[in-house]
Scaffold this motif. Structure first.
Motif, PDB file in Angstrom:
ATOM      1  N   GLY A 128       0.818  -1.200   0.000  1.00 50.05           N
ATOM      2  CA  GLY A 128       0.000   0.000   0.000  1.00 50.05           C
ATOM      3  C   GLY A 128       0.856   1.256   0.000  1.00 50.05           C
ATOM      4  N   ALA A 129       1.928   1.248   0.783  1.00 51.07           N
ATOM      5  CA  ALA A 129       2.838   2.399   0.828  1.00 51.07           C
ATOM      6  C   ALA A 129       3.515   2.612  -0.517  1.00 51.07           C
ATOM      7  CB  ALA A 129       3.869   2.191   1.932  1.00 51.07           C
ATOM      8  N   THR A 175       1.984   6.959  12.717  1.00 50.90           N
ATOM      9  CA  THR A 175       1.027   5.876  12.481  1.00 50.90           C
ATOM     10  C   THR A 175       0.524   5.802  11.047  1.00 50.90           C
ATOM     11  OG1 THR A 175      -0.796   7.327  13.144  1.00 50.90           O
ATOM     12  CG2 THR A 175       0.185   5.961  14.863  1.00 50.90           C
ATOM     13  N   ASN A 176       0.942   6.735  10.204  1.00 48.36           N
ATOM     14  CA  ASN A 176       0.401   6.798   8.846  1.00 48.36           C
ATOM     15  C   ASN A 176       1.524   6.740   7.814  1.00 48.36           C
ATOM     16  OD1 ASN A 176      -0.989   7.347   6.481  1.00 48.36           O
ATOM     17  ND2 ASN A 176      -2.305   8.887   7.430  1.00 48.36           N
ATOM     18  N   ALA A 177       1.559   5.651   7.038  1.00 48.01           N
ATOM     19  CA  ALA A 177       2.601   5.476   6.023  1.00 48.01           C
ATOM     20  C   ALA A 177       2.530   6.562   4.957  1.00 48.01           C
ATOM     21  CB  ALA A 177       2.455   4.104   5.375  1.00 48.01           C
ATOM     22  N   THR A 178       1.332   7.017   4.637  1.00 51.68           N
ATOM     23  CA  THR A 178       1.176   8.055   3.615  1.00 51.68           C
ATOM     24  C   THR A 178       1.879   9.343   4.029  1.00 51.68           C
ATOM     25  OG1 THR A 178      -0.928   7.117   2.860  1.00 51.68           O
ATOM     26  CG2 THR A 178      -0.503   9.426   2.327  1.00 51.68           C
ATOM     27  N   THR A 179       1.742   9.703   5.308  1.00 51.64           N
ATOM     28  CA  THR A 179       2.415  10.904   5.813  1.00 51.64           C
ATOM     29  C   THR A 179       3.930  10.745   5.718  1.00 51.64           C
ATOM     30  OG1 THR A 179       0.586  11.346   7.339  1.00 51.64           O
ATOM     31  CG2 THR A 179       2.690  12.403   7.829  1.00 51.64           C
ATOM     32  N   GLN A 180       4.423   9.562   6.040  1.00 54.52           N
ATOM     33  CA  GLN A 180       5.866   9.310   5.969  1.00 54.52           C
ATOM     34  C   GLN A 180       6.361   9.382   4.527  1.00 54.52           C
ATOM     35  OE1 GLN A 180       6.816   5.621   7.961  1.00 54.52           O
ATOM     36  NE2 GLN A 180       6.021   6.334   9.952  1.00 54.52           N
ATOM     37  N   VAL A 181       5.588   8.823   3.603  1.00 49.66           N
ATOM     38  CA  VAL A 181       5.965   8.858   2.178  1.00 49.66           C
ATOM     39  C   VAL A 181       6.011  10.299   1.682  1.00 49.66           C
ATOM     40  CG1 VAL A 181       5.140   8.324  -0.144  1.00 49.66           C
ATOM     41  CG2 VAL A 181       5.184   6.530   1.602  1.00 49.66           C
ATOM     42  N   ALA A 182       4.989  11.083   2.061  1.00 44.11           N
ATOM     43  CA  ALA A 182       4.938  12.487   1.639  1.00 44.11           C
ATOM     44  C   ALA A 182       6.171  13.245   2.139  1.00 44.11           C
ATOM     45  CB  ALA A 182       3.653  13.143   2.158  1.00 44.11           C
ATOM     46  N   TRP A 183       6.537  13.011   3.379  1.00 47.18           N
ATOM     47  CA  TRP A 183       7.718  13.699   3.928  1.00 47.18           C
ATOM     48  C   TRP A 183       8.985  13.234   3.220  1.00 47.18           C
ATOM     49  CZ3 TRP A 183      12.338  12.265   6.062  1.00 47.18           C
ATOM     50  CH2 TRP A 183      13.092  13.300   6.627  1.00 47.18           C
ATOM     51  N   TRP A 198      10.058  -0.781   3.647  1.00 48.70           N
ATOM     52  CA  TRP A 198       8.757  -0.105   3.477  1.00 48.70           C
ATOM     53  C   TRP A 198       7.829  -0.340   4.689  1.00 48.70           C
ATOM     54  CZ3 TRP A 198       7.294   3.175  -0.565  1.00 48.70           C
ATOM     55  CH2 TRP A 198       8.215   3.269  -1.622  1.00 48.70           C
ATOM     56  N   ASN A 199       8.431  -0.452   5.838  1.00 46.37           N
ATOM     57  CA  ASN A 199       7.662  -0.679   7.073  1.00 46.37           C
ATOM     58  C   ASN A 199       7.537   0.642   7.837  1.00 46.37           C
ATOM     59  OD1 ASN A 199       6.518  -1.492   9.463  1.00 46.37           O
ATOM     60  ND2 ASN A 199       8.193  -2.839  10.087  1.00 46.37           N
ATOM     61  N   TYR A 200       6.337   1.136   7.991  1.00 40.11           N
ATOM     62  CA  TYR A 200       6.151   2.442   8.642  1.00 40.11           C
ATOM     63  C   TYR A 200       6.507   2.404  10.116  1.00 40.11           C
ATOM     64  CZ  TYR A 200       1.760   1.123  10.986  1.00 40.11           C
ATOM     65  OH  TYR A 200       0.813   0.552  11.797  1.00 40.11           O
ATOM     66  N   LYS A 201       6.622   1.202  10.685  1.00 43.18           N
ATOM     67  CA  LYS A 201       6.988   1.063  12.096  1.00 43.18           C
ATOM     68  C   LYS A 201       8.499   0.855  12.297  1.00 43.18           C
ATOM     69  CE  LYS A 201       2.585  -0.934  13.642  1.00 43.18           C
ATOM     70  NZ  LYS A 201       1.964  -2.106  14.316  1.00 43.18           N
ATOM     71  N   ALA A 202       9.257   0.849  11.209  1.00 48.56           N
ATOM     72  CA  ALA A 202      10.703   0.590  11.321  1.00 48.56           C
ATOM     73  C   ALA A 202      11.367   1.626  12.227  1.00 48.56           C
ATOM     74  CB  ALA A 202      11.331   0.618   9.942  1.00 48.56           C
ATOM     75  N   TYR A 203      12.293   1.136  13.062  1.00 47.70           N
ATOM     76  CA  TYR A 203      13.002   2.033  13.987  1.00 47.70           C
ATOM     77  C   TYR A 203      14.443   1.554  14.141  1.00 47.70           C
ATOM     78  CZ  TYR A 203      14.196   4.689  18.155  1.00 47.70           C
ATOM     79  OH  TYR A 203      14.815   5.545  19.041  1.00 47.70           O
ATOM     80  N   ASN A 204      15.370   2.486  14.018  1.00 52.92           N
ATOM     81  CA  ASN A 204      16.792   2.182  14.155  1.00 52.92           C
ATOM     82  C   ASN A 204      17.276   2.726  15.500  1.00 52.92           C
ATOM     83  OD1 ASN A 204      19.804   2.848  13.799  1.00 52.92           O
ATOM     84  ND2 ASN A 204      19.342   1.566  12.005  1.00 52.92           N
ATOM     85  N   PRO A 205      18.157   2.006  16.183  1.00 56.33           N
ATOM     86  CA  PRO A 205      18.680   2.490  17.465  1.00 56.33           C
ATOM     87  C   PRO A 205      19.256   3.905  17.386  1.00 56.33           C
ATOM     88  CG  PRO A 205      19.293   0.215  17.164  1.00 56.33           C
ATOM     89  CD  PRO A 205      18.671   0.664  15.876  1.00 56.33           C
ATOM     90  N   PRO A 242      15.674  12.923  13.555  1.00 55.54           N
ATOM     91  CA  PRO A 242      14.789  11.996  14.276  1.00 55.54           C
ATOM     92  C   PRO A 242      13.440  11.864  13.575  1.00 55.54           C
ATOM     93  CG  PRO A 242      14.734  14.126  15.338  1.00 55.54           C
ATOM     94  CD  PRO A 242      15.754  14.235  14.234  1.00 55.54           C
ATOM     95  N   GLY A 243      12.643  10.920  14.018  1.00 56.66           N
ATOM     96  CA  GLY A 243      11.345  10.688  13.380  1.00 56.66           C
ATOM     97  C   GLY A 243      10.393  11.867  13.464  1.00 56.66           C
ATOM     98  N   SER A 244      10.560  12.677  14.497  1.00 53.98           N
ATOM     99  CA  SER A 244       9.659  13.815  14.694  1.00 53.98           C
ATOM    100  C   SER A 244       9.759  14.844  13.576  1.00 53.98           C
ATOM    101  CB  SER A 244       9.937  14.485  16.044  1.00 53.98           C
ATOM    102  OG  SER A 244      11.289  14.925  16.118  1.00 53.98           O
ATOM    103  N   LYS A 245      10.820  14.769  12.776  1.00 47.06           N
ATOM    104  CA  LYS A 245      10.914  15.668  11.624  1.00 47.06           C
ATOM    105  C   LYS A 245       9.702  15.539  10.711  1.00 47.06           C
ATOM    106  CE  LYS A 245      15.940  16.130  10.892  1.00 47.06           C
ATOM    107  NZ  LYS A 245      17.030  15.848   9.910  1.00 47.06           N
ATOM    108  N   MET A 246       9.170  14.322  10.639  1.00 48.69           N
ATOM    109  CA  MET A 246       8.056  14.061   9.728  1.00 48.69           C
ATOM    110  C   MET A 246       6.758  14.742  10.134  1.00 48.69           C
ATOM    111  SD  MET A 246       8.693  10.077   8.585  1.00 48.69           S
ATOM    112  CE  MET A 246       8.828   9.401  10.244  1.00 48.69           C
ATOM    113  N   ALA A 247       6.745  15.370  11.317  1.00 50.38           N
ATOM    114  CA  ALA A 247       5.560  16.104  11.767  1.00 50.38           C
ATOM    115  C   ALA A 247       5.239  17.256  10.838  1.00 50.38           C
ATOM    116  CB  ALA A 247       5.764  16.618  13.187  1.00 50.38           C
ATOM    117  N   THR A 248       6.218  17.724  10.051  1.00 49.25           N
ATOM    118  CA  THR A 248       5.941  18.801   9.091  1.00 49.25           C
ATOM    119  C   THR A 248       4.988  18.341   8.001  1.00 49.25           C
ATOM    120  OG1 THR A 248       7.913  18.188   7.813  1.00 49.25           O
ATOM    121  CG2 THR A 248       8.181  19.895   9.505  1.00 49.25           C
ATOM    122  N   ALA A 249       4.871  17.032   7.833  1.00 49.12           N
ATOM    123  CA  ALA A 249       3.963  16.486   6.818  1.00 49.12           C
ATOM    124  C   ALA A 249       2.624  16.076   7.420  1.00 49.12           C
ATOM    125  CB  ALA A 249       4.594  15.297   6.115  1.00 49.12           C
ATOM    126  N   GLY A 250       2.569  15.974   8.747  1.00 50.65           N
ATOM    127  CA  GLY A 250       1.324  15.572   9.399  1.00 50.65           C
ATOM    128  C   GLY A 250       1.563  15.103  10.812  1.00 50.65           C
TER     129      GLY A 250
END
Length: 282
Positions: free
Chosen positions: A184-185, A248-256, A217-224, A235-243
């Protein structure tokens, strides 16, 4: 046998007394009428005499039929008036309570009008009080039923609104569940890369390999290191600029991620993929 004879005698005496009282009433009424006729004379006297005779006759008839004298009849009339006024008071209180509780739900103007008329019952004729009391009770029932129907309709509307919201939420959840899968992503990324950036299948091929390496392509992927999601934002919080739903939303991550590649020195997914192959990061 002697007791029965005495009782029968008493009954006959009482009956005789009532008849004599009635006859006295009639004689007194007739005498009064004669005086009125002599004093006033003319047509007015005749009319007054006729009306008075009717009242005397009615009183006499009632006295004979009930066995009560005029004083007793007056006492019962007072009791009837008291009961009528008490009934009016109760009906008025109930009407005002219903009006106050439901004036914003239904049209209570008819009830308000008749209750307002009944409010002055102490100055109204008794028959008018009886009529207004009955009308007030009927209008009170009518408004109560209308308010109950309004409550039912409001409850049904609220339930329908909740059901619609739940259905919409379920649809969003279903759509999110589909778009959050790797396939889907990828479908979302392919469409977005083409429509917003004009990147065709070649660029998408590079993008597919890049993010497969980064996160599978896993939206839950996390690296130490703190890198998060499909594009491994650090960090992951950068993606907040997209939503705000970036976690929790792969679409938001893809957009960012697409915007990051476009705005960076890479410019395209293939340039970013080339850098990743050389330095193991992008």
């Amino acid at each position: 046998m002697r007791s029965e004879s005495t009782l029968e005698t008493t009954r006959r005496q009482n009956k005789k007394t009532r008849k004599e009282r009635s006859h006295r009433i009639a004689m007194f009424g007739a005498a009064s009428l004669a005086v009125v006729g002599l004093v006033t004379g003319g047509a007015f006297a005749a009319q007054a005499s006729a009306e008075a005779q009717e009242r005397v006759a009615a009183t006499t008839e009632l006295a004979e039929s009930t066995g009560f004298d005029r004083a007793q009849l007056g006492s019962y009339a007072g009791i009837a008036k008291a009961h009528t006024e008490q009934d009016a008071t109760i009906a008025l209180a109930a009407a005002n309570k219903v009006i106050a509780a439901n004036k914003h739900k239904v049209d209570a103007s008819d009830l308000t009008e008749v209750a307002s008329s009944l409010a002055s019952f102490e100055t109204l004729p008794l028959d008018k009080v009886v009529s207004l009391t009955a009308e007030t009770k009927a209008e009170t029932v009518s408004v109560t039923l209308a308010a109950a129907e309004a409550d039912r309709a409001a409850a049904a509307a609220a339930a329908a609104k909740v059901a619609a919201a739940q259905a919409a939420a379920a649809e969003v959840a279903k759509s999110l569940a589909t778009s959050n899968t790797p396939e889907g992503a990828k479908a979302t990324a392919r469409a977005m890369a083409q429509s917003k950036y004009g990147w065709g299948s070649g660029e998408f091929s590079c993008l597919s390999q890049l993010w497969e390496k980064e996160s599978g392509w896993n939206y839950k992927a996390y690296n130490p290191s703190g890198a998060t999601g499909i594009p491994q934002a650090l960090p992951g919080s950068k993606m907040a600029t997209a939503g705000s739903d970036w976690a929790t939303n792969a679409t938001t991550q893809v957009a960012w991620g697409l915007e990051y590649i476009s705005a960076s020195s890479y410019g395209t997914p293939c340039a970013a993929w080339s850098h990743s192959q050389s330095f193991n990061w992008y």
